[in-house]
Design a protein around this motif. Structure first.
Motif, PDB file in Angstrom:
ATOM      1  N   SER A   1       0.813  -1.219   0.000  1.00  0.00           N
ATOM      2  CA  SER A   1       0.000   0.000   0.000  1.00  0.00           C
ATOM      3  C   SER A   1       0.845   1.267   0.000  1.00  0.00           C
ATOM      4  CB  SER A   1      -0.935   0.000   1.215  1.00  0.00           C
ATOM      5  OG  SER A   1      -0.162  -0.071   2.399  1.00  0.00           O
ATOM      6  N   GLU A   2       2.149   1.135   0.293  1.00  0.00           N
ATOM      7  CA  GLU A   2       3.054   2.283   0.228  1.00  0.00           C
ATOM      8  C   GLU A   2       4.052   2.143  -0.917  1.00  0.00           C
ATOM      9  OE1 GLU A   2       4.716   2.955   4.134  1.00  0.00           O
ATOM     10  OE2 GLU A   2       2.776   2.463   5.037  1.00  0.00           O
ATOM     11  N   ARG A   3       3.761   1.231  -1.818  1.00  0.00           N
ATOM     12  CA  ARG A   3       4.566   1.015  -3.029  1.00  0.00           C
ATOM     13  C   ARG A   3       5.920   0.386  -2.711  1.00  0.00           C
ATOM     14  NH1 ARG A   3       1.992   0.340  -7.771  1.00  0.00           N
ATOM     15  NH2 ARG A   3       3.338   0.852  -9.511  1.00  0.00           N
TER      16      ARG A   3
ATOM     17  N   ARG B   1      -2.469   6.263  -6.285  1.00  0.00           N
ATOM     18  CA  ARG B   1      -1.027   6.343  -6.494  1.00  0.00           C
ATOM     19  C   ARG B   1      -0.663   7.657  -7.176  1.00  0.00           C
ATOM     20  NH1 ARG B   1       3.254   4.842 -10.096  1.00  0.00           N
ATOM     21  NH2 ARG B   1       1.971   4.123 -11.827  1.00  0.00           N
ATOM     22  N   ASP B   2       0.449   8.224  -6.792  1.00  0.00           N
ATOM     23  CA  ASP B   2       0.931   9.469  -7.398  1.00  0.00           C
ATOM     24  C   ASP B   2       1.573   9.134  -8.747  1.00  0.00           C
ATOM     25  OD1 ASP B   2       2.116  11.806  -8.176  1.00  0.00           O
ATOM     26  OD2 ASP B   2       3.192  12.157  -6.298  1.00  0.00           O
ATOM     27  N   ASP B   3       0.821   9.352  -9.841  1.00  0.00           N
ATOM     28  CA  ASP B   3       1.366   8.951 -11.137  1.00  0.00           C
ATOM     29  C   ASP B   3       2.301   9.991 -11.746  1.00  0.00           C
ATOM     30  OD1 ASP B   3      -0.587  10.744 -11.854  1.00  0.00           O
ATOM     31  OD2 ASP B   3      -1.841   9.304 -12.917  1.00  0.00           O
TER      32      ASP B   3
ATOM     33  N   GLU C   1       8.663   5.610 -11.853  1.00  0.00           N
ATOM     34  CA  GLU C   1       9.443   4.536 -11.228  1.00  0.00           C
ATOM     35  C   GLU C   1      10.410   3.861 -12.202  1.00  0.00           C
ATOM     36  OE1 GLU C   1       6.111   3.190  -7.917  1.00  0.00           O
ATOM     37  OE2 GLU C   1       6.027   2.340  -9.944  1.00  0.00           O
TER      38      GLU C   1
ATOM     39  N   ASN D   1      -6.837   1.016  -3.089  1.00  0.00           N
ATOM     40  CA  ASN D   1      -5.519   1.641  -3.015  1.00  0.00           C
ATOM     41  C   ASN D   1      -4.727   1.235  -4.251  1.00  0.00           C
ATOM     42  OD1 ASN D   1      -2.819   2.333  -2.497  1.00  0.00           O
ATOM     43  ND2 ASN D   1      -3.079   2.103  -0.287  1.00  0.00           N
TER      44      ASN D   1
ATOM     45  N   ASN E   1      -1.798   1.920  -5.126  1.00  0.00           N
ATOM     46  CA  ASN E   1      -0.365   1.645  -4.940  1.00  0.00           C
ATOM     47  C   ASN E   1      -0.092   0.147  -4.978  1.00  0.00           C
ATOM     48  OD1 ASN E   1       1.000   4.287  -4.322  1.00  0.00           O
ATOM     49  ND2 ASN E   1      -0.625   4.350  -2.774  1.00  0.00           N
ATOM     50  N   GLU E   2      -1.086  -0.630  -4.548  1.00  0.00           N
ATOM     51  CA  GLU E   2      -0.885  -2.076  -4.422  1.00  0.00           C
ATOM     52  C   GLU E   2      -0.858  -2.739  -5.791  1.00  0.00           C
ATOM     53  OE1 GLU E   2      -3.260  -2.389  -0.143  1.00  0.00           O
ATOM     54  OE2 GLU E   2      -4.175  -3.214  -1.969  1.00  0.00           O
TER      55      GLU E   2
END
Length: 433
Positions: free
Chosen positions: A95-97, A131-133, A137, A252, A254-255
């Motif tokens: 959940s926090e990447r 998620r902050d796109d 990454e 979420n 991020n997951e």
């Protein structure tokens, strides 16, 4: 054509229905011409107005450099060899990447009713962590998996080998999907950064200016409709084999659970990763990736024209995305204008070519795969310097050729120092930073 290379598990032991069965025709064509097809017809000299500078200075392409055509008719030949994809590993993002070298984020598909009436708007305002796109990454999560699993990848390689990973390309499945659909794409261009390091070519996407503007200027309606796809997954996926979906929970984005697969397209050895929505919960389901299920939502179909548009546009992307890693089926929820899922339909990847064959001027799987294959050959031909600080930036806009520019020690560099050091040191380790 596609049925001959499909992943229909009921026929997977029949050698005549495998991914390989176009091999002899493909080889014959190459042998007759004396060299690869892409060398003679698809390369063409770069013209100055095709050159994509993107922050570089004019004239960065070497004299006599070439572009790659995307004209469909050039790729209408036999389907290239595509080896059955094999899952070599997986990883999870929490959940926090944060990266985990395991399957903790795997979910299980629970078949809904044919008319489920799922409200996809539910939770958008109060149970949604997005998620902050804007954070790019690059290949970092795949690189973490490689470092943690090197012993799986280089077991057949001697220490003296220049190709430490025993693969030609490392990338995300999504980048390959963009390549497959390029001959039919009329709106969105792309930028792909390529670096050759220890004999392997790494491909990472760079956001185009147009894509950045689109992302920063999305309407509220667009943002909510993007949420709908994740909400549909929440209605149809359970956390374990014995539980049921919990649509009251938080969405979420991020997951993620990602498969890592190895395969070969003609003479290109590929290692790529892609996010997987869920797996079949039947204990007798085949081994991954054949047990995976892709979930999609789409507007409900009320007219023949809408059905035709689904076949011509959406099914192209759905097919490409699932065919690459060997995912055999897409389950689609069709929603009304208010975001309520009113019907369900399953699309078997091995049968999509039958669905589209009567559509006028429709896309062809063979064109998609041959273009991707030729692009990878083009990259091998161009990206020759083995240096993690050198980036070959391949650029494409609709109705143009693919062109490239070369950048040294630039902001396009994407292989992190920790990865370069780890791979140069030659030790197998568990790197989770």
């Amino acid at each position: 054509m596609l049925t001959k290379v499909a992943m229909d598990r009921h026929r997977s032991h029949n050698p005549n229905s495998s991914y390989h069965n176009h091999q002899s025709a493909y080889k014959r064509e190459r042998d007759d011409s004396g060299r690869n097809h892409w060398e003679n017809k698809r390369f063409r000299p770069n013209h100055p107005h095709h050159q994509h500078q993107s922050g570089s200075t004019p004239g960065q392409n070497p004299p006599g450099s070439q572009g790659l055509s995307t004209r469909r008719e050039l790729y209408e030949r036999d389907f290239p060899v595509y080896k059955q994809p094999v899952e070599v590993g997986c990883f999870s993002l929490d959940s926090e990447r944060r990266f985990f070298n395991d399957s903790r984020q795997m979910r299980y598909y629970v078949e809904p009713d044919r008319n489920p009436n799922f409200d996809l708007r539910d939770g958008y305002k109060d149970r949604f962590i997005k998620r902050d796109d804007s954070v790019k990454e690059k290949l970092d999560h795949i690189l973490r998996w490689i470092v943690a699993n090197r012993s799986k990848l280089n077991s057949r390689v001697t220490p003296a080998s220049s190709c430490a990973l025993d693969v030609d390309f490392v990338t995300w499945r999504g980048h390959l999907t963009k390549l497959l659909t390029t001959p039919y794409e009329t709106r969105e261009g792309w930028l792909l950064a390529v670096t050759r390091f220890r004999g392997t070519l790494y491909i990472s996407e760079v956001e185009t200016e147009a894509a950045r503007r689109e992302r920063e200027n999305r309407t509220e309606r667009h943002e909510e409709m993007m949420y709908w796809g994740y909400k549909f997954e929440q209605y149809t996926c359970a956390d374990n084999i014995h539980s049921l979906p919990d649509p009251g929970g938080v969405v979420n984005t991020n997951e993620a659970f990602c498969t890592v697969v190895q395969t070969r397209l003609a003479d290109h050895r590929l290692l790529f990763s892609g996010e997987v929505d869920c797996r079949d919960k039947d204990p007798n389901a085949p081994a991954p990736p054949a047990c995976y299920v892709e979930l999609k939502t789409s507007a409900e179909i009320c007219t023949p024209k809408q059905r035709s548009n689904l076949h011509r546009f959406k099914l192209l992307k759905w097919w490409a995305q699932s065919f690459l890693p060997g995912v055999p089926r897409v389950v689609a929820g069709f929603r009304d204008h208010e975001g309520v899922v009113v019907s369900m339909e399953t699309f078997h990847i091995s049968k999509i070519s039958h669905l589209i064959k009567n559509e006028y001027n429709c896309w062809k799987p063979t064109v998609c795969m041959n273009f991707c294959c030729d692009f990878l050959s083009f990259v091998k031909h161009v990206a020759t310097e083995d240096n993690p600080s050198v980036v070959y930036l391949f650029s494409w806009e609709p109705h143009r050729d693919v062109t490239y520019s070369i950048h040294r020690d630039s902001h396009y560099s994407f292989l992190p120092h920790w990865y370069v050091e780890e791979m140069t040191s030659g030790q197998d380790s568990q790197h989770h930073s």
